[in-house]
Write an enzyme that holds these catalytic residues in place. Structure first.
Site, PDB file in Angstrom:
ATOM      1  N   LYS A 196      14.026  70.058  36.797  1.00  0.00           N
ATOM      2  CA  LYS A 196      12.675  70.499  37.204  1.00  0.00           C
ATOM      3  C   LYS A 196      12.497  70.389  38.725  1.00  0.00           C
ATOM      4  O   LYS A 196      12.038  71.329  39.367  1.00  0.00           O
ATOM      5  CB  LYS A 196      11.628  69.649  36.474  1.00  0.00           C
ATOM      6  CG  LYS A 196      10.191  70.000  36.828  1.00  0.00           C
ATOM      7  CD  LYS A 196       9.239  69.588  35.733  1.00  0.00           C
ATOM      8  CE  LYS A 196       8.720  68.184  35.873  1.00  0.00           C
ATOM      9  NZ  LYS A 196       7.760  67.995  36.975  1.00  0.00           N
ATOM     10  N   SER A 197      12.858  69.246  39.291  1.00  0.00           N
ATOM     11  CA  SER A 197      12.657  69.054  40.733  1.00  0.00           C
ATOM     12  C   SER A 197      13.434  70.101  41.538  1.00  0.00           C
ATOM     13  O   SER A 197      12.934  70.645  42.524  1.00  0.00           O
ATOM     14  CB  SER A 197      13.135  67.671  41.157  1.00  0.00           C
ATOM     15  OG  SER A 197      12.322  66.687  40.594  1.00  0.00           O
ATOM     16  N   GLY A 221       2.093  68.509  39.698  1.00  0.00           N
ATOM     17  CA  GLY A 221       1.971  67.678  40.898  1.00  0.00           C
ATOM     18  C   GLY A 221       2.973  68.078  41.965  1.00  0.00           C
ATOM     19  O   GLY A 221       2.665  68.071  43.168  1.00  0.00           O
ATOM     20  N   SER A 243       7.797  58.235  47.600  1.00  0.00           N
ATOM     21  CA  SER A 243       7.452  59.431  46.820  1.00  0.00           C
ATOM     22  C   SER A 243       8.186  60.634  47.376  1.00  0.00           C
ATOM     23  O   SER A 243       7.998  61.021  48.531  1.00  0.00           O
ATOM     24  CB  SER A 243       5.939  59.681  46.879  1.00  0.00           C
ATOM     25  OG  SER A 243       5.675  61.023  46.505  1.00  0.00           O
ATOM     26  N   GLN A 280       7.754  63.613  46.465  1.00  0.00           N
ATOM     27  CA  GLN A 280       6.832  64.742  46.640  1.00  0.00           C
ATOM     28  C   GLN A 280       6.194  64.680  48.033  1.00  0.00           C
ATOM     29  O   GLN A 280       6.101  65.686  48.728  1.00  0.00           O
ATOM     30  CB  GLN A 280       5.756  64.717  45.556  1.00  0.00           C
ATOM     31  CG  GLN A 280       6.340  64.991  44.173  1.00  0.00           C
ATOM     32  CD  GLN A 280       5.293  64.972  43.074  1.00  0.00           C
ATOM     33  OE1 GLN A 280       4.149  64.597  43.302  1.00  0.00           O
ATOM     34  NE2 GLN A 280       5.700  65.359  41.873  1.00  0.00           N
ATOM     35  N   ASP A 307      10.641  58.651  36.426  1.00  0.00           N
ATOM     36  CA  ASP A 307      10.241  59.435  35.249  1.00  0.00           C
ATOM     37  C   ASP A 307      10.862  58.913  33.952  1.00  0.00           C
ATOM     38  O   ASP A 307      10.425  59.277  32.862  1.00  0.00           O
ATOM     39  CB  ASP A 307      10.605  60.913  35.447  1.00  0.00           C
ATOM     40  CG  ASP A 307       9.748  61.554  36.534  1.00  0.00           C
ATOM     41  OD1 ASP A 307       8.649  61.029  36.822  1.00  0.00           O
ATOM     42  OD2 ASP A 307      10.183  62.569  37.112  1.00  0.00           O
ATOM     43  N   LYS A 365       0.754  59.061  37.295  1.00  0.00           N
ATOM     44  CA  LYS A 365       1.471  60.245  36.809  1.00  0.00           C
ATOM     45  C   LYS A 365       0.486  61.098  36.003  1.00  0.00           C
ATOM     46  O   LYS A 365      -0.718  60.913  36.110  1.00  0.00           O
ATOM     47  CB  LYS A 365       2.682  59.807  35.973  1.00  0.00           C
ATOM     48  CG  LYS A 365       3.738  59.091  36.804  1.00  0.00           C
ATOM     49  CD  LYS A 365       4.311  60.002  37.866  1.00  0.00           C
ATOM     50  CE  LYS A 365       5.237  59.281  38.821  1.00  0.00           C
ATOM     51  NZ  LYS A 365       5.572  60.103  39.994  1.00  0.00           N
ATOM     52  N   ARG A 407       0.891  56.029  32.604  1.00  0.00           N
ATOM     53  CA  ARG A 407       1.975  55.881  31.614  1.00  0.00           C
ATOM     54  C   ARG A 407       2.205  54.438  31.188  1.00  0.00           C
ATOM     55  O   ARG A 407       2.789  54.201  30.136  1.00  0.00           O
ATOM     56  CB  ARG A 407       3.274  56.513  32.145  1.00  0.00           C
ATOM     57  CG  ARG A 407       3.208  58.009  32.137  1.00  0.00           C
ATOM     58  CD  ARG A 407       4.521  58.679  32.543  1.00  0.00           C
ATOM     59  NE  ARG A 407       4.347  60.127  32.505  1.00  0.00           N
ATOM     60  CZ  ARG A 407       5.008  60.991  33.262  1.00  0.00           C
ATOM     61  NH1 ARG A 407       5.901  60.555  34.126  1.00  0.00           N
ATOM     62  NH2 ARG A 407       4.792  62.291  33.149  1.00  0.00           N
TER      63      ARG A 407
END
Ligand code: S3P
Length: 436
Positions: A22-23, A94, A167, A169, A316, A343, A347
């Site tokens: 995904k990333s 996100g 992070s 992101q 994750d 998240k 979680r």
């Protein structure tokens, strides 16, 4: 959704190809859209989140087509994006939101972004703060620090910035903004996070220097993109690794999976637990990503402690440690997992609520999680909380646990792994059934 089993003895002996990462799928669109060339992306992950990234760039005038499962992107160059005709909807993604904020900060137009309820409740200030230091402007349309927001691109200047949290992101947003900023943009991470953006930028000719936890990027005129093959997603494969470890009679060969060291925290943790897992590297892809096979066998696990720098390397997959810890000998402790609380859902709460409903004993002290082992989980009514990874941990727990379980909603798995349910059915030779 009801999860039932045909046999109390589930056997697994399979080869498994996880879906694309995904990333890396997100980044493949970002860089090819901003690059100079026409790029073909193979093994792209067609999940809801990554389709949001495609949609965002299409809205900004980039020609992106999907033909025979290959994504074809005609790059417009760093300065070729057009103002979108309307606000861009980001769904639950996100990664799209944060990386896009980095790019939009440098454009000569204004743009509004909004997400679904969960995304609108996730912190954006961690990205908008450093981007405003570089010269971008943000107007929060409902709540300070959150989507929806309006970004006005500016003339950016490089900064030296110490990230308060590890992070990928946020780091990636700053690196993308740094491609446009005058001077140098230096980013110092408190601990290493996934480095897919750095690897891809480097492969495509961008001047990027990495020195321990500091990354420096200098503005560039162009990104010399090439075709991309996306490796299998280790975070998706992790659900099947947990399944194979916990089943009594399992041998699983995972093919073509990304084995980037910044994503291997879960594998390292599982090995410490005594898990029988072998990683066989075979090559490095053109995107700078290492790829290989992973072989997993049933294992008797023991408790471990997880803390500090290894947390971002398995962020994750941490919820799966909650599950493995329930079956391990001893008490597993995860320290300072506060990032799990921001998240798609909190979680720490969502995953422990489900596993405790199944007879687990997980205690939460602040942001520490204490998992008592030697449990045998049993079927229960479980909730996804609309969060894909919470839902998938619940499914694996339901398959491993005694009896049958119900999960309120599995629709959300399409966020990262649309074929998850059918892959579980396939891998267990149809012995596990999902019924509405
Ligand atoms: C991601 C980084 C991680 C991870 C997310 C994907 C990325 O988030 O949890 O699923 O692609 O950069 P943070 O950077 O917020 O830790």
């Amino acid at each position: 959704m009801r999860i039932t089993k045909d046999s109390s003895h589930l056997h697994l002996n399979r080869e498994y190809f996880p879906p694309g990462d995904k990333s890396i799928s997100h980044r493949s669109i970002f860089l090819s859209a901003l690059g100079e060339n026409e790029v073909k992306i193979e093994n792209f992950l067609f999940c809801d989140d990554c389709l949001r990234t495609i949609n965002a760039f299409q809205k900004m005038g980039v020609n992106i087509k999907i033909e025979d499962e290959v994504v074809k992107v005609k790059g417009v160059g760093l300065r070729g994006l057009k103002p979108p005709p309307e606000a861009i909807y980001l769904g639950n993604s996100g990664t799209t939101a944060r990386l896009l904020l980095g790019v939009l900060s440098a454009q000569q137009f204004e743009c509004e972004l909004y997400g679904d309820r969960s995304l609108n409740a996730r912190p954006m200030e961690r990205v908008t703060h450093p981007l405003s230091l570089m010269g971008a402007e943000f107007i929060f349309l409902e709540k300070e620090g959150y989507l929806p927001l309006r970004v006005s691109g500016g003339k950016l200047a490089g900064i030296e910035y110490k990230l308060p949290v590890a992070s990928a992101q946020v780091k990636s947003a700053l690196l993308l903004a740094g491609l446009y900023a005058s001077g140098r943009t230096g980013i110092i991470e408190p601990a290493k996070s996934r480095d897919h953006t750095e690897r891809m930028l480097k492969e495509f000719g961008v001047d990027i220097k990495i020195d321990g936890l500091r990354i420096e990027v200098t503005a560039c005129e162009k990104i010399s993109t090439e075709d991309i093959f996306v490796p299998g997603d280790i975070s998706s494969a992790a659900f099947f690794i947990a399944l194979a470890l916990l089943l009594d009679d399992a041998y699983l060969v995972i093919r073509n999976v990304g084995i980037n060291p910044t994503r291997m925290g879960f594998i390292e943790a599982v090995k410490r637990m005594g898990g029988d897992v072998d990683v066989i590297p075979y090559k490095e892809l053109k995107s700078g990503e290492p790829i290989g096979d992973i072989i997993v066998k049933s294992s008797q696990l023991k408790a471990i402690e997880v803390k500090g720098e290894e947390i971002p390397l398995m962020i994750d997959e941490l919820p799966l440690i909650f599950l493995l810890g329930c079956y391990a000998q001893g008490v597993t402790r995860i320290y300072s997992a506060s990032e799990l609380r921001v998240k798609e859902t909190d979680r720490i709460n969502s995953v422990s609520a489900n596993l405790n409903a199944m007879g687990g004993e997980i205690k939460v002290e602040g942001d520490d999680v204490i998992i008592y082992g030697n449990r045998r989980l049993k079927g229960a009514n479980l909730r996804s909380f609309g969060d894909h990874r919470t839902a998938m941990v619940a499914v694996i727990a339901a398959v491993i646990g005694d009896g049958e379980s119900n999960i309120d909603d599995l629709e959300c798995v399409k966020i990262s792994y649309p074929d998850f349910v059918s892959d579980v059915e396939k891998i267990l030779d149809g012995k596990v059934k999902f019924k509405n």
